[in-house]
Design an enzyme around this catalytic site. Structure first.
Site, PDB file in Angstrom:
ATOM      1  N   ASP A 323       0.819  -1.222   0.000  1.00 60.65           N
ATOM      2  CA  ASP A 323       0.000   0.000   0.000  1.00 60.65           C
ATOM      3  C   ASP A 323       0.851   1.269   0.000  1.00 60.65           C
ATOM      4  O   ASP A 323       0.312   2.373  -0.104  1.00 60.65           O
ATOM      5  CB  ASP A 323      -0.915   0.015   1.231  1.00 60.65           C
ATOM      6  CG  ASP A 323      -1.978  -1.075   1.154  1.00 60.65           C
ATOM      7  OD1 ASP A 323      -2.335  -1.480   0.034  1.00 60.65           O
ATOM      8  OD2 ASP A 323      -2.441  -1.517   2.223  1.00 60.65           O
ATOM      9  N   LYS A 350      -5.825  -2.136  -7.143  1.00 61.99           N
ATOM     10  CA  LYS A 350      -6.161  -1.527  -5.847  1.00 61.99           C
ATOM     11  C   LYS A 350      -7.347  -0.575  -6.040  1.00 61.99           C
ATOM     12  O   LYS A 350      -8.071  -0.681  -7.011  1.00 61.99           O
ATOM     13  CB  LYS A 350      -4.932  -0.825  -5.273  1.00 61.99           C
ATOM     14  CG  LYS A 350      -3.790  -1.796  -4.944  1.00 61.99           C
ATOM     15  CD  LYS A 350      -4.190  -2.759  -3.831  1.00 61.99           C
ATOM     16  CE  LYS A 350      -3.089  -3.741  -3.497  1.00 61.99           C
ATOM     17  NZ  LYS A 350      -3.525  -4.755  -2.526  1.00 61.99           N
TER      18      LYS A 350
HETATM   19  C1  S3P Z   1      -4.930  -5.931   3.326  1.00 64.10           C
HETATM   20  C2  S3P Z   1      -4.176  -6.588   2.381  1.00 64.10           C
HETATM   21  C3  S3P Z   1      -3.638  -5.935   1.174  1.00 64.10           C
HETATM   22  C4  S3P Z   1      -3.685  -4.413   1.282  1.00 64.10           C
HETATM   23  C5  S3P Z   1      -4.980  -3.915   1.852  1.00 64.10           C
HETATM   24  C6  S3P Z   1      -5.227  -4.503   3.234  1.00 64.10           C
HETATM   25  C7  S3P Z   1      -5.439  -6.693   4.492  1.00 64.10           C
HETATM   26  O1  S3P Z   1      -4.432  -6.306   0.065  1.00 64.10           O
HETATM   27  O2  S3P Z   1      -3.467  -3.824   0.017  1.00 64.10           O
HETATM   28  O3  S3P Z   1      -4.977  -2.503   1.941  1.00 64.10           O
HETATM   29  O4  S3P Z   1      -5.897  -6.070   5.468  1.00 64.10           O
HETATM   30  O5  S3P Z   1      -5.385  -7.934   4.438  1.00 64.10           O
HETATM   31  P1  S3P Z   1      -4.136  -7.626  -0.799  1.00 64.10           P
HETATM   32  O6  S3P Z   1      -4.453  -8.796   0.036  1.00 64.10           O
HETATM   33  O7  S3P Z   1      -5.049  -7.521  -1.984  1.00 64.10           O
HETATM   34  O8  S3P Z   1      -2.691  -7.528  -1.194  1.00 64.10           O
END
Ligand code: S3P
Length: 445
Positions: A323, A350
């Site tokens: 992120d 995203k």
């Molecule tokens: C998150 C995982 C990440 C991240 C998101 C929060 C989480 O996403 O980008 O802001 O809380 O598990 P991804 O699992 O798609 O990488």
């Protein structure tokens, strides 16, 4: 829907003082969900009070958990116990929140519930096939468009079937969706994680008394969850979000003369890739008062303005700072020389296509950027203020909080400020971001 709120961000001098960032978003979602799955009353201090987290609160409430706040502002959750969720009467509105959507899809998948998930236009563009695939293997079924996007309907299965699943994408959301489905599934479910992603679900589930083991075999992590778990209610404290701390951190690094502290920030190894990369670029960032709170490492972070130099960012670090790339690109724009980032195709999925949106916005600020399928190469100004094609460039935030905050930070290191077309998305993760920047000495108009 309210009207867009545009704002111009600039700085006339150094940033100084103490910043406090709100509770960690990932941990907040998980604290609510696991409290809702425990039998009895849990209490959560420091929960992030933002739109994304409130989407999780509302969904859990509509499935039978009782959630409120005490007189100190702590959140109190009366859980229904594993297997105890009720059929909601209306669709679950996930707003902008991918984490709420994917985690709750997992939770519902092993309950006797059929429900629709809906979201805003940004969330409705994001891929859900990555959770549909493993949850289907566990026995849930889905009514969904061929593109696997929202709106979609989940039909949970009881009893669900335990699976062993190797993650094809490095995603903590997918891992957590399977782990949550596993809670009400007889037997042992396993997730194999080739690349390490944030491990808050593993830590917190253990804290709630679930049987969770993590083994490392040939560089992969095998996470086993024993189902039909009984979760014990907890008293929890949520540390500050390192993904939110990233914004004042980069701001202090790029505004000359700055010297700030950011208090009470989570520094879990799976979340601090940005700090490692910035240090490699020459950043002066140090920790004080390191401690552990609720099973998570926490520290106060000291950041001083630093002359940064461009580097090649190793692609394997991406899951530990996924992120933080938008704001890293802003740091790169102020560094000496080229910063090369690859292996980032996930950024296109995203809240916006973060490679395309950042490349476009940085070009508006006069920064030389090359965009490839899976990354950006940015040639920095070597510390010179950013200029832009217009006196005050207007950046489109594209319903993406982290894009809005990244360009707000860029504004502090620019000649004429940067105008964001709409700062409303910031409320999804960091409602106090504008006043926090003003407290450090930034100017908002
Ligand atoms: C998150 C995982 C990440 C991240 C998101 C929060 C989480 O996403 O980008 O802001 O809380 O598990 P991804 O699992 O798609 O990488």
């Amino acid at each position: 829907m309210s009207e867009p709120i545009p704002r111009t961000f600039m700085a006339q001098g150094p940033l100084r003082g103490h910043a406090r960032v709100p509770g960690d978003k990932s941990i907040s979602h998980r604290a609510l969900i696991l409290s809702a799955m425990a039998t009895g009353e849990s209490r959560i201090e420091g929960l992030l009070d933002s739109e994304d987290v409130i989407a999780t609160v509302a969904a859990l409430w509509s499935m039978g958990a009782q959630i409120g706040q005490d007189s100190n502002g702590n959140w109190v959750v009366n859980g229904v116990g594993v297997g105890g969720l009720l059929q909601p009467e209306t669709a679950l509105d996930m707003g902008n929140s991918g984490t709420s959507t994917r985690l709750l899809m997992g939770l519902v998948a092993s309950h006797a519930i059929s429900t629709t998930f809906i979201g805003d236009p940004s969330l409705s563009r994001r891929p859900m096939g990555r959770v549909i695939e493993p949850l289907s293997k566990m026995g849930a079924s889905f009514s969904v468009t061929p593109e696997d996007r929202l709106p979609l309907m989940v039909h949970g299965r009881v009893p669900a079937v335990p699976i062993e699943y190797r993650l094809p994408v490095a995603s903590a959301q997918v891992k957590s969706a399977i782990m949550l489905a596993a809670l009400n599934t007889p037997g042992v479910s396993r997730v194999i994680e080739p690349e390490r992603t944030r491990d808050h679900s593993e830590r917190m589930l253990k804290g709630f008394g679930a049987e969770v083991t993590v083994e490392e075999v040939d560089g992969e992590r095998i996470i086993s969850v024993t189902g039909e778990a009984a979760l014990q209610p907890q008293l929890m404290s949520v540390p500050g979000d390192p993904s939110s701390a990233a914004f004042p951190m980069v701001a202090a690094l790029i505004v000359p003369g700055s010297d700030i502290w950011i208090r009470h920030v989570g520094v879990n190894e799976t979340r601090i890739g940005l700090i490692e990369v910035l240090r490699d670029m020459g950043a002066d960032i140090s920790y004080a008062n390191e401690r552990e709170i609720g099973g998570e490492p926490v520290a106060d972070i000291h950041v001083q303005h630093s002359a940064l130099k461009g580097i090649e960012v190793p692609p394997e670090i991406a899951p530990r700072m996924i992120d933080e790339f938008p704001v890293l690109f802003v740091a790169a724009a102020m560094a000496e020389g080229k910063t090369v980032c690859t292996g980032l195709s996930e950024l296109r999925h995203k809240e916006s296509d973060r490679l395309a949106v950042m490349a476009k916005g940085l070009a508006q600020l006069g920064v030389p950027v090359e965009e490839s399928d899976d990354g950006l190469t940015i040639t920095g100004s070597g510390g010179e203020q950013l200029r832009g094609d217009y006196a005050t460039p207007v950046i489109a935030a594209e319903l993406d909080h982290r894009i809005a905050m990244s360009f707000a930070v860029a504004g502090l290191a620019s000649q004429h400020g940067v105008r964001i077309d709409d700062i409303r998305p910031i409320a999804t993760s960091f409602p106090s971001f504008p006043p926090m920047l003003e407290d450090l000495g930034a100017t908002l108009q």
